[in-house]
Design an enzyme around this catalytic site. Structure first.
Site, PDB file in Angstrom:
ATOM      1  N   GLU A 288       0.883  -1.000   0.142  1.00  0.00           N
ATOM      2  CA  GLU A 288      -0.061  -0.082  -0.013  1.00  0.00           C
ATOM      3  C   GLU A 288       0.965   1.185  -0.088  1.00  0.00           C
ATOM      4  OE1 GLU A 288      -2.027   1.099   3.594  1.00  0.00           O
ATOM      5  OE2 GLU A 288      -0.573   0.231   4.976  1.00  0.00           O
ATOM      6  N   PHE A 348      -0.221  -7.484  26.194  1.00  0.00           N
ATOM      7  CA  PHE A 348       0.012  -6.180  25.712  1.00  0.00           C
ATOM      8  C   PHE A 348      -1.182  -5.276  25.660  1.00  0.00           C
ATOM      9  CE2 PHE A 348       3.056  -8.759  23.740  1.00  0.00           C
ATOM     10  CZ  PHE A 348       4.233  -7.916  23.690  1.00  0.00           C
TER      11      PHE A 348
HETATM   12  P1  ADP Z   1      -2.162  -1.540   7.148  1.00  0.00           P
HETATM   13  O1  ADP Z   1      -2.839  -0.506   6.419  1.00  0.00           O
HETATM   14  O2  ADP Z   1      -2.825  -1.924   8.364  1.00  0.00           O
HETATM   15  O3  ADP Z   1      -0.707  -0.953   7.489  1.00  0.00           O
HETATM   16  P2  ADP Z   1      -0.914  -3.449   5.243  1.00  0.00           P
HETATM   17  O4  ADP Z   1      -1.694  -4.042   4.149  1.00  0.00           O
HETATM   18  O5  ADP Z   1       0.133  -2.293   5.089  1.00  0.00           O
HETATM   19  O6  ADP Z   1      -1.848  -2.747   6.173  1.00  0.00           O
HETATM   20  O7  ADP Z   1      -0.483  -4.402   6.097  1.00  0.00           O
HETATM   21  C1  ADP Z   1       0.089  -4.525   7.302  1.00  0.00           C
HETATM   22  C2  ADP Z   1       0.888  -5.435   7.644  1.00  0.00           C
HETATM   23  O8  ADP Z   1       0.808  -6.899   7.375  1.00  0.00           O
HETATM   24  C3  ADP Z   1       2.358  -5.732   6.885  1.00  0.00           C
HETATM   25  O9  ADP Z   1       3.455  -5.091   7.408  1.00  0.00           O
HETATM   26  C4  ADP Z   1       2.527  -7.386   6.938  1.00  0.00           C
HETATM   27  O10 ADP Z   1       3.344  -7.519   8.071  1.00  0.00           O
HETATM   28  C5  ADP Z   1       1.114  -7.726   6.861  1.00  0.00           C
HETATM   29  N1  ADP Z   1       0.908  -8.410   5.453  1.00  0.00           N
HETATM   30  C6  ADP Z   1      -0.054  -7.486   4.769  1.00  0.00           C
HETATM   31  N2  ADP Z   1      -0.086  -8.012   3.667  1.00  0.00           N
HETATM   32  C7  ADP Z   1       0.425  -9.109   3.842  1.00  0.00           C
HETATM   33  C8  ADP Z   1       0.564 -10.378   2.733  1.00  0.00           C
HETATM   34  N3  ADP Z   1      -0.122 -10.384   1.561  1.00  0.00           N
HETATM   35  N4  ADP Z   1       1.575 -11.150   3.056  1.00  0.00           N
HETATM   36  C9  ADP Z   1       2.231 -11.338   4.096  1.00  0.00           C
HETATM   37  N5  ADP Z   1       1.920 -10.401   5.285  1.00  0.00           N
HETATM   38  C10 ADP Z   1       1.173  -9.246   5.009  1.00  0.00           C
HETATM   39 MG    MG Z   2       0.752  -0.550   6.193  1.00  0.00          MG
END
Ligand code: ADP
Ligand code: MG
Ligand code: ADP
Length: 661
Positions: A288, A348
């Protein structure tokens, strides 16, 4: 340049933005809710405007009141910080209508990137490599199962509007997809008022690595390198560093190139972050884009020497970026730890209360971004972040050594916090080695964080500290009693130290400018300048200084914290321990059959009924506190005998919710 800006945020980030504004000669306006009248950001600002009662929807998210505050104070621009209204395109548009500049990207870029589905479509079109998955909104369980099978397990079910790690479920089977779909949708509905869900491949053992981007109004885009944020709990970042110990120059170039391509595709004009997930073979996939200043931006500032807030303000004021890509130089290593008011030993759970003592560490290569002061309150209404501790140095190991020492010195009392937990993470050899992934915390702390959890190292220091503290106390007593004059000061004192109940024979005698301390038959020369009553005791052995936090307990006892280890020590006359060993231990009431509320909060649901058989790990009840739903789970298998509270009840700490048979 602006003469006055309003900061539409609170806590450490509001204070951090004000520091830069002040340096640039820009006057600052704070906004505050009734809960924050005495907050640090209000004290720091040149002016402050009350925008509403404590709940964020009525105050920090109250668009109309914030725009009114701009009018009333003549603020020409607004910096939104992170969270709150920072990624709200409506806010940016309303400000523009009111003739106020939004210090961030243009509303269309926020809108395009605010939606995980839309942004992934855009990213694909811009040639950015994305996680394999399905970019349609899914609402039917059977469609979800079919798509998950097609993608291949494991998959991750995500909210299109998600943020802050919410609305995400990993699923490894058809059944898990069905359950995950409905729970992710309901979490998304309550958190974002938007329950659109999509599914993508779950990348296993991944790293989270993100690229910092800057753009201006003339189409210039530069990148400021990467940050690795793989140390996460429940998909939320805990420790972040720059650079990443994992990237090679080719991968870094490729990621930065794609991040800039995406920024160009939306004509990006501010600071922003393109997040990637990276697998073990260094394949990387777009996650993202965050169209705002990121919590962890200080590590980038430390390795580039740039001030991201200043650059955001300049770009918003219409100036071109003062730097081109070749001006961006990287030097050294930086790591940030997020200090939270939460109890790591109780899963936590957020903690509230007054910071009775608050002494952040100081020293070379340290930066502390704080939103609080000693005596301030951490309440239930907002994020429990107390501060960010950033350590930097010429290389990773120097930065880590400094972080470790600074965590030992970080002195907070009055509420529960995660400092000892962070120290325990940093002390892990695997963390040192850089072999991390987003599963690191789950793998290294499988049963959660239980202090004491340490190895031999910290215990030795803790025993030394207890012995030295006892010796210094008896020296002071002797001085007060006037006995010291005329009596030999070189006499050894013998003790037995009970460390969490285990006896260690100890002998301490002055030698040179310090003491010769013998513990379990092993002698060391140590010095300390500790004075009784001080919360930090420094033990120096050769050139190495260790900081131990020390507090006196009743009954010749101390509570000691060092290196992520928390211990209780009792220092007794040598023979007392033998006598103690003969005494029966005091019996604690048996609470193992009870489910107790771990914090004050609202009981929102009990998910089991009387007579039901439950397995360890199954949810029993949900307690709401600090904007979070905390699921209480069974610690062992059993049958529910009795419900002792009703949904809707306000719970006190340790109040009984239900009984097992
Ligand atoms: P947010 O908007 O909550 O930050 P993200 O899409 O950035 O959501 O994802 C947050 C975290 O979730 C990532 O840093 C990662 O650790 C985990 N994550 C998200 N998508 C994936 C994926 N396709 N595979 C593995 N881990 C994921
Ligand atoms: Mg994120
Ligand atoms: P970062 O990637 O900068 O660490 P986080 O995802 O941890 O960002 O979020 C930063 C802050 O914004 C946190 O306080 C988080 O609770 C808050 N936040 C993030 N997304 C949202 C959202 N969609 N709604 C409300 N708060 C959010």
């Amino acid at each position: 340049m602006f003469k006055k800006i309003l900061i539409a945020n609170r806590g450490e980030i509001a204070c951090r933005i004000m520091r830069t504004a002040r340096r640039m000669g820009i006057a600052t306006v704070a906004i505050y809710s009734d809960a924050d009248e005495e907050a640090l950001h209000v004290r720091m600002a040149d002016e402050a405007v009350r925008v509403g009662p404590a709940p964020s929807v009525d105050s920090y998210l109250n668009l109309a009141r914030i725009i009114e505050a701009c009018r009333a104070t003549g603020a020409e621009a607004v910096h939104p910080g992170y969270g709150f209204l920072s990624e709200n395109p409506v806010f940016a548009r309303e400000l523009a209508k009111a003739g106020v500049v939004f210090i961030g990207p243009q509303p269309d870029a926020i809108a395009a990137m605010g939606d995980k589905i839309e942004s992934k479509r855009l990213a694909r079109a811009a040639g950015v490599s994305s996680v394999p998955g399905h970019l349609d909104v899914i609402s039917e369980a059977e469609t979800a199962v079919a798509i998950a099978r097609e993608i291949g397990y494991p998959v991750i079910i995500k909210a299109a509007a998600g943020g802050g790690g919410k609305g995400m479920r990993i699923a490894g089977s058809d059944a898990a997809v069905r359950e995950g779909l409905s729970s992710a949708a309901s979490e998304a509905r309550s958190s974002f008022a938007d329950d659109r869900i999509f599914i993508e491949k779950y990348i296993e053992q991944p790293r989270h690595i993100e690229i910092q981007i800057l753009g201006d109004n003339e189409g210039n885009i530069v990148h400021l390198g990467e940050r690795e944020c793989s140390i996460q709990r429940r998909h939320q970042k805990v420790l972040e560093e720059a650079p990443s110990p994992f990237l090679d120059p080719e991968t870094r170039e490729a990621m930065a190139g794609q991040a800039m391509a995406l920024a160009r595709a939306v004509d990006y004009r501010s600071a922003g972050t393109v997040e990637f997930i990276v697998d073990r073979r260094r394949n990387f996939y777009f996650l993202e884009m965050n169209t705002r200043l990121q919590v962890e931006h200080p590590v980038t500032e430390a390795v580039t020497g740039l001030d991201l807030v200043e650059l955001m303000i300049r770009v918003a004021a219409g100036e071109p970026l003062p730097i081109a890509q070749h001006d961006v130089q990287f030097a050294g290593w930086a790591i940030e730890a997020r200090i939270y008011a939460e109890d790591p030993t109780r899963n936590f759970l957020p903690s509230i209360g007054r910071l009775v003592r608050y002494r952040p560490p100081k020293g070379d290569g340290l930066r502390v971004d704080t939103g609080v002061y000693e005596g301030a309150e951490i309440g239930v209404h907002y994020d429990p972040l107390i501060a960010k501790l950033i350590a930097c140095g010429g290389d990773r190991s120097t930065a880590l050594d400094r972080l470790r020492a600074a965590l030992d010195e970080y002195y907070i009392r009055g509420l529960q916090h995660n400092v000892a937990f962070l120290a325990a993470v940093v002390a892990k050899p695997r963390f040192r080695s850089g072999l991390i992934s987003t599963s690191f915390l789950a793998e290294e702390f499988p049963g959660g964080f239980a202090a004491p959890c340490g190895s031999v190292g910290p215990d030795e220091v803790i025993l030394l500290a207890a012995a030295l503290a006892r010796r210094r106390l008896s020296e002071r007593e002797a001085a007060i009693n006037g006995k010291l004059a005329g009596t030999p000061t070189g006499l050894a004192e013998d003790y037995t130290i009970l460390l969490d109940g285990r006896p260690h024979p100890v002998s301490v005698r002055p030698e040179g400018s310090g003491y010769r301390v013998e513990i379990d038959g092993k002698a060391r020369l140590a010095t300390t300048d500790w004075q009784p009553g001080h919360p930090l005791l420094h033990v120096r052995i050769d050139r190495h200084v260790s900081a131990v936090q020390i507090e006196r307990l009743p009954g010749a006892g101390f509570r000691l914290v060092h290196g992520g280890v928390i211990r209780q020590a009792r220092v007794l006359p040598p023979r007392a321990a033998e006598l103690l060993a003969l005494m029966p231990e005091k019996k604690r009431p048996d609470t193992s059959r009870l489910l107790l509320s771990p914090m004050p909060g609202l009981l929102s649901a009990i998910t089991v009924s009387v007579g039901q058989e439950v397995k360890a790990g199954e949810p029993l009840a949900i307690v709401e506190a600090m904007k979070m739903e905390n699921v209480l789970r069974a610690e062992r298998d059993g049958r529910i005998a009795k419900l002792r509270a009703t949904p809707g009840d306000s719970l006190a700490v340790d109040q009984v919710i239900l009984e097992f048979e």
